[in-house]
Design a protein around this motif. Sequence first.
Motif, short mmCIF file in Angstrom:
data_model
loop_
_atom_site.label_atom_id
_atom_site.label_comp_id
_atom_site.label_asym_id
_atom_site.label_seq_id
_atom_site.Cartn_x
_atom_site.Cartn_y
_atom_site.Cartn_z
N ALA A 40 49.55 -18.26 -45.61
CA ALA A 40 49.49 -19.16 -44.44
C ALA A 40 50.46 -18.75 -43.32
O ALA A 40 50.94 -19.61 -42.59
N TYR A 41 50.72 -17.44 -43.20
CA TYR A 41 51.54 -16.95 -42.09
C TYR A 41 50.67 -16.67 -40.86
O TYR A 41 51.15 -16.73 -39.74
N ILE A 42 49.40 -16.32 -41.09
CA ILE A 42 48.48 -16.02 -40.00
C ILE A 42 47.14 -16.68 -40.28
O ILE A 42 46.87 -17.11 -41.39
N LYS A 43 46.32 -16.71 -39.26
CA LYS A 43 44.93 -17.13 -39.42
C LYS A 43 44.07 -16.04 -38.80
O LYS A 43 44.34 -15.58 -37.71
N LYS A 44 43.05 -15.63 -39.55
CA LYS A 44 42.11 -14.64 -39.05
C LYS A 44 40.87 -15.37 -38.55
O LYS A 44 40.39 -16.29 -39.19
N ILE A 45 40.39 -14.95 -37.41
CA ILE A 45 39.17 -15.52 -36.84
C ILE A 45 38.11 -14.44 -36.82
O ILE A 45 38.36 -13.34 -36.34
N ARG A 46 36.94 -14.76 -37.31
CA ARG A 46 35.83 -13.81 -37.32
C ARG A 46 34.98 -14.06 -36.08
O ARG A 46 34.54 -15.17 -35.82
N ILE A 47 34.76 -13.01 -35.33
CA ILE A 47 33.98 -13.09 -34.10
C ILE A 47 32.80 -12.14 -34.22
O ILE A 47 32.96 -10.99 -34.62
#
Length: 151
Positions: A40-47
């Motif tokens: 939970a240090y980053i969030k990845k967003i799929r585009i």
Amino acid sequence: MLEYLSLCNKYSDTPAAIANFLGMTRGTVSQSLIILEERAYIKKIRILWISVFFMSFLLQKGRNILKKAKPTELFNKASAIVSANSSIVAGEELFIEALRALQKSNDSNSFGVCKTCKNFSTKSHSFFCELTQEKLSKNDSEKICQKHDPV
């Protein structure tokens, strides 16, 4: 990686850009991003555009760990020693200059602060990227871009 993600703009927060900036393999970056997301240090967003594209950004927990990981007293002392024998500025600038040297030696992209790029302009009292033909926020104009082309 957390440091880079805290400094890069919206065009430069992809696994490929991270790999180019840090001189790491894409596989290593991909696996590291998975771990950072699991913790939970980053969030990845799929585009979805022409292909699948991932962007990553720091979450609060990532910003907190980054604050703890900032240069220690030992790093500051080492930076001062190197700076005394070099024209490079101490601290984070030393780190960025070292990375630039690695990028040049590895024929990687030039990274730099957006507003120092020849593609940066102002139109109608707002910031604009001539390369992407998009408006930029003040925040993005002060961050690192992987498509930087020095003036």
